[in-house]
Design a protein around this motif. Structure first.
Motif, short mmCIF file in Angstrom:
data_model
loop_
_atom_site.label_atom_id
_atom_site.label_comp_id
_atom_site.label_asym_id
_atom_site.label_seq_id
_atom_site.Cartn_x
_atom_site.Cartn_y
_atom_site.Cartn_z
N THR A 9 10.11 9.15 -27.34
CA THR A 9 8.77 9.75 -27.36
C THR A 9 8.19 9.70 -28.77
N PHE A 10 9.03 9.96 -29.77
CA PHE A 10 8.57 9.90 -31.16
C PHE A 10 8.24 8.47 -31.57
N THR A 11 9.13 7.53 -31.28
CA THR A 11 8.93 6.16 -31.76
C THR A 11 7.79 5.46 -31.03
N VAL A 12 7.68 5.65 -29.72
CA VAL A 12 6.58 5.04 -28.97
C VAL A 12 5.26 5.69 -29.37
N GLY A 13 5.28 7.02 -29.52
CA GLY A 13 4.07 7.70 -29.97
C GLY A 13 3.63 7.22 -31.34
N SER A 14 4.58 6.99 -32.24
CA SER A 14 4.25 6.47 -33.58
C SER A 14 3.68 5.06 -33.49
N ARG A 15 4.19 4.30 -32.55
CA ARG A 15 3.70 2.93 -32.36
C ARG A 15 2.22 2.94 -31.95
N LEU A 16 1.84 3.91 -31.13
CA LEU A 16 0.47 3.97 -30.64
C LEU A 16 -0.53 4.28 -31.75
N ILE A 17 -0.09 5.06 -32.76
CA ILE A 17 -1.02 5.42 -33.85
C ILE A 17 -0.78 4.58 -35.10
N PHE A 18 0.17 3.64 -35.02
CA PHE A 18 0.55 2.86 -36.20
C PHE A 18 -0.62 2.05 -36.74
N THR A 19 -1.36 1.39 -35.87
CA THR A 19 -2.44 0.51 -36.31
C THR A 19 -3.63 1.30 -36.86
N GLU A 20 -3.77 2.56 -36.43
CA GLU A 20 -4.93 3.33 -36.85
C GLU A 20 -4.69 4.07 -38.17
N GLU A 21 -3.57 4.75 -38.29
CA GLU A 21 -3.34 5.59 -39.45
C GLU A 21 -2.24 5.09 -40.36
N GLY A 22 -1.52 4.07 -39.93
CA GLY A 22 -0.38 3.61 -40.71
C GLY A 22 0.85 4.45 -40.38
N LEU A 23 2.01 3.91 -40.62
CA LEU A 23 3.25 4.59 -40.24
C LEU A 23 3.92 5.21 -41.45
N ASP A 24 4.13 6.51 -41.38
CA ASP A 24 4.88 7.22 -42.41
C ASP A 24 6.35 7.20 -41.99
N VAL A 25 7.11 6.23 -42.51
CA VAL A 25 8.49 6.03 -42.08
C VAL A 25 9.34 7.27 -42.33
N ARG A 26 9.21 7.84 -43.52
CA ARG A 26 10.03 9.01 -43.86
C ARG A 26 9.74 10.17 -42.92
N GLU A 27 8.47 10.39 -42.63
CA GLU A 27 8.10 11.49 -41.74
C GLU A 27 8.64 11.25 -40.34
N LEU A 28 8.61 9.99 -39.88
CA LEU A 28 9.11 9.66 -38.56
C LEU A 28 10.62 9.90 -38.47
N ILE A 29 11.35 9.49 -39.50
CA ILE A 29 12.81 9.67 -39.51
C ILE A 29 13.18 11.15 -39.48
N VAL A 30 12.53 11.92 -40.35
CA VAL A 30 12.82 13.37 -40.42
C VAL A 30 12.46 14.06 -39.12
N ALA A 31 11.31 13.70 -38.55
CA ALA A 31 10.86 14.34 -37.31
C ALA A 31 11.79 14.01 -36.15
N THR A 32 12.20 12.73 -36.06
CA THR A 32 13.06 12.31 -34.94
C THR A 32 14.42 12.98 -35.01
N ILE A 33 15.04 12.93 -36.18
CA ILE A 33 16.36 13.56 -36.33
C ILE A 33 16.26 15.07 -36.17
N GLY A 34 15.26 15.65 -36.81
CA GLY A 34 15.10 17.11 -36.76
C GLY A 34 14.87 17.61 -35.35
N CYS A 35 14.05 16.91 -34.59
CA CYS A 35 13.75 17.34 -33.22
C CYS A 35 15.00 17.25 -32.35
N ASN A 36 15.73 16.14 -32.45
CA ASN A 36 16.92 15.99 -31.61
C ASN A 36 18.02 16.98 -31.99
N VAL A 37 18.18 17.24 -33.28
CA VAL A 37 19.18 18.22 -33.71
C VAL A 37 18.79 19.61 -33.20
N ALA A 38 17.50 19.95 -33.31
CA ALA A 38 17.03 21.25 -32.85
C ALA A 38 17.28 21.41 -31.35
#
Length: 223
Positions: free
Chosen positions: A30-59
């Motif tokens: 859900t995080f990676t596909v969602g990031s893909r959808l907004i990638f072309t518009e706002e650019g991808l913040d790789v660090r934010e995506l990594i932290v959010a994905t790991i943090g959400c799954n750990v939580a």
């Protein structure tokens, strides 16, 4: 290795374990596909995506582990309640009715005669009447199973983020991440077939499609 795997299967039901893996993969996807959808518009913040994905799954791994423990307490307390119902039953038929309600076999993949069912419930009733209720407490294996639940949900975030550490191009890394997660959905389905009466290919395709549909629903609802 085989002994460890067998012990884990004894501690937690394979269906529950695979369900946790599926849940974790859907969360990460859900995080990676969602990031893909907004990638072309706002650019991808790789660090934010990594932290959010790991943090959400750990939580959610922690939450699922706690819910697993609560579910285990509920299951064991329900068994104690059933035992007390049987002891307090005014007639044998009332006690057997309680057993039938708790352990129905009508919906099970088992064809049996009424006489065989009666023998089964009579045997269960005899065991219940001769026994005494155990103290309601959580065992070491219960906590181990909860820890395994936490690990399964948390670990499914790793395939989502590893490509970003190995591939310099963010777009390619994101595509690779999505591919790995979808491939793992398929493999989860194949593993599911191992423990059920299903064909691995059909189970793999079904699990992949189901996972993608749930990811689409989560993204559409802003998840």
């Amino acid at each position: 290795m085989e002994t460890s795997r067998t012990h884990i299967a004894d501690v937690i039901d394979p269906g529950d374990a695979l369900g946790e893996v599926l849940f974790g993969l859907i969360m990460a996807l859900t995080f990676t596909v969602g990031s893909r959808l907004i990638f072309t518009e706002e650019g991808l913040d790789v660090r934010e995506l990594i932290v959010a994905t790991i943090g959400c799954n750990v939580a959610w791994g922690i939450i699922d582990a706690v819910l697993f423990v609560l579910g285990t307490v509920f299951y064991k307390s329900r068994r104690v309640r059933l035992f007390r119902q049987i002891k307090a039953a005014k007639s044998e038929q009332e006690a057997i009715s309680a057993l039938r309600k708790e352990f129905p076999i009508d919906d099970e993949p088992l064809v049996s005669t009424a006489a065989d069912e009666e023998v089964l419930y009579q045997a269960m009733l005899g065991l219940a009447r001769r026994g005494s209720p155990a103290k309601l407490r959580l065992s070491r294996d219960d906590f181990l199973a909860a820890f395994i639940v936490f690990l399964l949900v948390s670990a499914t975030s790793l395939p989502a983020v590893i490509p970003f550490f190995m591939i310099g191009n963010a777009d390619l890394a994101l595509r690779t991440s999505n591919f790995l997660l979808i491939a793992l959905l398929f493999l989860t389905g194949c593993a599911w077939a191992r423990f059920s009466d299903a064909k691995p290919l059909n189970a793999g395709i079904t699990m992949t499609c189901l996972g993608l549909v749930l990811v689409g629903i989560a993204i559409a609802l802003g998840g």
